[in-house]
Design an enzyme around this catalytic site. Structure first.
Site, short mmCIF file in Angstrom:
data_model
loop_
_atom_site.label_atom_id
_atom_site.label_comp_id
_atom_site.label_asym_id
_atom_site.label_seq_id
_atom_site.Cartn_x
_atom_site.Cartn_y
_atom_site.Cartn_z
N SER A 133 0.87 -1.20 -0.08
CA SER A 133 0.04 -0.03 -0.10
C SER A 133 0.95 1.38 0.02
O SER A 133 2.15 1.10 0.19
CB SER A 133 -0.93 0.01 1.12
OG SER A 133 -1.68 1.29 1.26
N TYR A 146 -1.38 -0.54 11.04
CA TYR A 146 -1.46 -0.91 9.67
C TYR A 146 -0.42 -0.39 8.73
O TYR A 146 0.26 -1.38 7.91
CB TYR A 146 -3.04 -0.13 9.04
CG TYR A 146 -2.92 -0.52 7.45
CD1 TYR A 146 -3.23 -1.78 6.87
CD2 TYR A 146 -3.16 0.55 6.65
CE1 TYR A 146 -3.23 -1.92 5.44
CE2 TYR A 146 -3.22 0.09 5.24
CZ TYR A 146 -3.17 -1.04 4.68
OH TYR A 146 -3.35 -1.40 3.39
#
Length: 274
Positions: A133, A146
């Site tokens: 990501s 995360y």
């Protein structure tokens, strides 16, 4: 020649499902996996081979990889896509919740990678694509768990790339920005489970806007667009180390080169807008 074979994790929806279809369209033999086989029945109807796979279960990992090698005689590509986002301020995220985030997002790809590498080394070819990501390149407040998991995945892949290059194996990172998926639904659920300290309500207000979690809004791209990059990485003889997917990702990753004081000023400015 026998078609190339790919194993894809997390195919129940979003990027994983789109990736399975993209590989099918290019006549690959596709092993689509998910924790719940009912979620991927339509992929089976489309022509995928299906398997139940929980990336946190070593037995599942070994069983699926062994099955593919037994049935196809080779495994040309592994796509580590399964993952989820645990948002929340660092103080409000219990250690056991952090452990769960890393168990899926980091230990899962590690298990799969270790399982497929002996076979790829023996055939002297293969590609491992780790779906990361933009959060693996730049961290933002309320996302320590995360982003930490994606930073770890990036570091592991960077190390792996140079470890396996001599065996004809590529290790590639695909780094999407916001994607039009149900990604935010689970992120919202994970956020709701936290016991709030009461000290970070401005951050929670930000996360109440689903666009802040990356599930839509300006610049969001389709899962099919990310699948294109994954397929390109698997098909290229010399893929680049990273594929920032979408304009937002391409711009955002440049943020890591800004001085820390500038990054901090940006976050303070955004906080005042909430």
């Amino acid at each position: 020649m026998k078609p190339d074979t790919v194993l894809i994790t997390g195919c129940s929806s979003g990027i994983g499902r789109a990736t399975a279809r993209a590989f099918l369209d290019e006549d690959w033999i596709v092993y689509a996996t998910a924790r719940n086989p009912a979620d991927i029945e339509t992929l089976g109807e489309a022509g995928c081979e299906l398997a139940t796979l929980d990336v946190t279960d070593q037995g599942d990992v070994e069983r699926v990889v062994d099955r593919i090698v037994d049935e196809e005689g080779k495994l040309d590509c592994l796509v580590n896509n399964a993952g989820y986002a645990q948002f929340g301020p660092t103080e409000d995220v219990p250690t056991e919740v952090l452990d769960r985030q890393f168990e899926v997002n980091v230990n899962g790809p590690h298990r799969l990678t270790r399982a497929v590498l002996p076979h790829m080394r023996e055939q002297e070819s293969g590609t491992i694509v780790n779906v990361s990501s933009v959060a693996g390149r730049i961290a933002f407040p309320g996302s320590g768990a995360y982003c930490g998991s994606k930073f770890a995945l990036e570091a592991m892949t960077d190390a792996l790339r140079n470890e396996v290059s001599e065996y004809g194996i590529d290790a590639v990172l695909v780094e999407p920005g916001p994607v039009e998926t149900q990604f935010t639904d689970r992120a919202d659920d994970q956020l709701d489970e936290l016991e709030r300290s009461g000290a970070y309500e401005s951050l929670y207000s930000l996360f109440e806007d689903s666009e802040a979690l990356g599930g839509g809004g300006p610049g969001a791209i389709s899962p099919a667009r990310v699948a294109e990059d994954i397929l390109d990485a698997a098909s290229s003889t010399k893929p680049p180390a990273r594929y920032p997917s979408g304009t937002v990702a391409q711009i955002a990753v440049l943020g890591r080169f800004l001085p820390d004081v500038v990054q901090d000023s940006i976050w303070r400015f955004l906080k005042r807008l909430v």
